[in-house]
Design a protein around this motif. Structure first.
Motif, short mmCIF file in Angstrom:
data_model
loop_
_atom_site.label_atom_id
_atom_site.label_comp_id
_atom_site.label_asym_id
_atom_site.label_seq_id
_atom_site.Cartn_x
_atom_site.Cartn_y
_atom_site.Cartn_z
N GLY A 29 -19.17 50.48 -18.88
CA GLY A 29 -20.10 51.13 -19.80
C GLY A 29 -19.77 50.83 -21.24
N ALA A 30 -18.47 50.76 -21.55
CA ALA A 30 -18.06 50.43 -22.92
C ALA A 30 -18.45 49.01 -23.29
CB ALA A 30 -16.55 50.62 -23.07
N ILE A 31 -18.35 48.09 -22.33
CA ILE A 31 -18.79 46.71 -22.57
C ILE A 31 -20.29 46.68 -22.89
CG2 ILE A 31 -19.13 44.44 -21.51
CD1 ILE A 31 -16.56 44.99 -19.88
N THR A 32 -21.05 47.42 -22.13
CA THR A 32 -22.49 47.49 -22.35
C THR A 32 -22.80 48.04 -23.74
OG1 THR A 32 -22.89 47.84 -19.99
CG2 THR A 32 -24.66 48.44 -21.50
N ASN A 33 -22.09 49.10 -24.14
CA ASN A 33 -22.30 49.67 -25.47
C ASN A 33 -21.96 48.67 -26.57
OD1 ASN A 33 -23.02 52.11 -24.31
ND2 ASN A 33 -20.97 52.98 -24.46
N GLY A 34 -20.88 47.92 -26.37
CA GLY A 34 -20.50 46.91 -27.36
C GLY A 34 -21.55 45.83 -27.49
N LEU A 35 -22.10 45.40 -26.37
CA LEU A 35 -23.14 44.37 -26.41
C LEU A 35 -24.40 44.88 -27.10
CD1 LEU A 35 -22.71 42.89 -22.82
CD2 LEU A 35 -22.14 41.78 -24.98
N GLU A 36 -24.71 46.16 -26.89
CA GLU A 36 -25.89 46.73 -27.55
C GLU A 36 -25.70 46.76 -29.07
OE1 GLU A 36 -26.30 50.52 -25.73
OE2 GLU A 36 -27.37 49.74 -23.95
N VAL A 37 -24.47 47.03 -29.52
CA VAL A 37 -24.19 47.01 -30.96
C VAL A 37 -24.37 45.61 -31.51
CG1 VAL A 37 -22.39 47.28 -32.71
CG2 VAL A 37 -22.64 49.00 -30.90
N LEU A 38 -23.91 44.60 -30.77
CA LEU A 38 -24.05 43.22 -31.22
C LEU A 38 -25.52 42.80 -31.30
CD1 LEU A 38 -21.17 41.38 -29.32
CD2 LEU A 38 -21.25 42.03 -31.74
N ASP A 39 -26.34 43.37 -30.43
CA ASP A 39 -27.76 43.01 -30.41
C ASP A 39 -28.54 43.62 -31.56
OD1 ASP A 39 -27.55 41.41 -28.19
OD2 ASP A 39 -28.07 43.01 -26.76
N GLU A 40 -27.98 44.65 -32.19
CA GLU A 40 -28.69 45.33 -33.27
C GLU A 40 -28.68 44.46 -34.53
OE1 GLU A 40 -27.01 49.13 -33.95
OE2 GLU A 40 -27.43 49.90 -31.93
N GLU A 41 -29.82 44.24 -35.09
CA GLU A 41 -29.92 43.45 -36.33
C GLU A 41 -29.43 44.27 -37.52
OE1 GLU A 41 -33.84 41.98 -36.87
OE2 GLU A 41 -33.90 40.90 -34.97
N GLY A 42 -28.84 43.58 -38.50
CA GLY A 42 -28.38 44.25 -39.71
C GLY A 42 -27.16 45.12 -39.51
N ASN A 43 -26.44 44.90 -38.41
CA ASN A 43 -25.26 45.72 -38.14
C ASN A 43 -24.01 44.84 -38.10
OD1 ASN A 43 -23.94 48.10 -37.70
ND2 ASN A 43 -24.48 48.29 -35.55
N GLU A 44 -23.93 43.90 -39.06
CA GLU A 44 -22.84 42.94 -39.06
C GLU A 44 -21.48 43.60 -39.27
OE1 GLU A 44 -23.68 39.93 -41.88
OE2 GLU A 44 -25.53 39.25 -40.89
N ASP A 45 -21.46 44.71 -40.00
CA ASP A 45 -20.19 45.40 -40.25
C ASP A 45 -19.55 45.92 -38.96
OD1 ASP A 45 -20.49 44.91 -42.92
OD2 ASP A 45 -21.29 46.90 -43.40
N MET A 46 -20.39 46.14 -37.97
CA MET A 46 -19.88 46.68 -36.70
C MET A 46 -19.57 45.58 -35.69
SD MET A 46 -19.65 49.97 -36.86
CE MET A 46 -19.66 50.48 -35.15
N ALA A 47 -19.83 44.33 -36.04
CA ALA A 47 -19.67 43.23 -35.08
C ALA A 47 -18.22 43.09 -34.62
CB ALA A 47 -20.17 41.92 -35.69
N ASP A 48 -17.28 43.15 -35.58
CA ASP A 48 -15.87 43.01 -35.21
C ASP A 48 -15.42 44.15 -34.31
OD1 ASP A 48 -15.66 40.68 -36.63
OD2 ASP A 48 -14.79 41.62 -38.42
N PHE A 49 -15.86 45.37 -34.67
CA PHE A 49 -15.52 46.53 -33.84
C PHE A 49 -16.07 46.38 -32.43
CE2 PHE A 49 -17.03 50.57 -32.05
CZ PHE A 49 -15.83 51.24 -31.91
N ALA A 50 -17.32 45.91 -32.34
CA ALA A 50 -17.96 45.75 -31.04
C ALA A 50 -17.23 44.70 -30.20
CB ALA A 50 -19.43 45.36 -31.21
N MET A 51 -16.83 43.59 -30.82
CA MET A 51 -16.13 42.54 -30.07
C MET A 51 -14.76 43.03 -29.61
SD MET A 51 -18.00 39.99 -29.52
CE MET A 51 -16.64 39.06 -28.77
#
Length: 218
Positions: A29-51
């Motif tokens: 589920g956490a992997i899914t949540n991380g992928l959803e964050v990466l899919d969000e446009e304009g959320n580059e600040d969260m990309a490192d956290f998501a990865m």
């Protein structure tokens, strides 16, 4: 013969599968949540956290699956043996995501699969005894023909969960479900391996013995 022998093989398989799914669903589920964050446009600040979340959760899911494959799976044909080195590898991977530290003191040798599966299942039980973390050590006296396993869990407020104590002493729990099937499975493994299990409290530690002559759990 324990009361759990009345549990059908189909019900046991379903309950063990539910237990494994319960362990895996959180990191997946956490992997899914991380992928959803990466899919969000304009959320580059969260990309490192998501990865970072995805990498950590993927490692955790892999470790849990590898452990479950050995602890609950067929692990070869009937009568097969398992290398204790392989058991150490999956146990170390599993415990790296838990609060307690693991001290593995077993020699590297081949042992009957049900004995090795029993040790891994007893490790899960000992982990429940130190919910706030601590150290779990595993050692063995004797040899592969007559092993004398000793597991010790030390930590703050170390305790024996009541349901675990009851099941290991042969009592049937009020409910048999995904939460109680693991100690039941351990009892069945011990019977198949020709070993008895003893569980006791010793100060700030919980002691578990598995051999051919240990007395009933207390």
């Amino acid at each position: 013969m324990s009361v759990f022998k009345d549990l059908s093989s189909l019900d046991l398989a379903a309950l063990v599968a539910s237990r494994v799914c319960h362990d895996i669903i959180s990191p997946v589920g956490a992997i899914t949540n991380g992928l959803e964050v990466l899919d969000e446009e304009g959320n580059e600040d969260m990309a490192d956290f998501a990865m970072d979340l995805i990498r950590k959760s993927a490692r955790q899911a892999s470790a849990k699956l590898q452990f479950a494959r050995l602890a609950f799976g067929a692990a070869g044909s009937a009568g097969a043996e398992i290398d204790l080195g392989d058991a150490q590898e999956v146990a170390t991977g599993y415990m790296s995501n838990e609060k307690a530290n693991l001290e593995w003191g077993l020699p590297r040798l081949l042992m009957p699969k049900n004995q090795v599966k029993l040790i891994l299942n007893l490790l899960l039980l000992m982990n429940q005894c130190v919910p706030r973390g601590g150290t779990i050590s595993i050692s063995m006296a004797g040899d592969a023909q007559a092993p004398d396993f000793l597991l010790k869990a030390e930590g703050t407020n170390a305790r024996i969960p009541q349901v675990v104590s009851e099941i290991l002493s042969g009592q049937e729990p009020e409910r048999i479900d995904a939460h109680t099937v693991q100690p039941i499975y351990a009892v069945l493994l011990a019977e198949e391996a020709g070993l008895n299990i003893g569980l006791s409290k010793d100060g700030d530690a919980v002691i578990c013995k598995a051999n051919t002559h240990v007395s009933a759990s207390v």
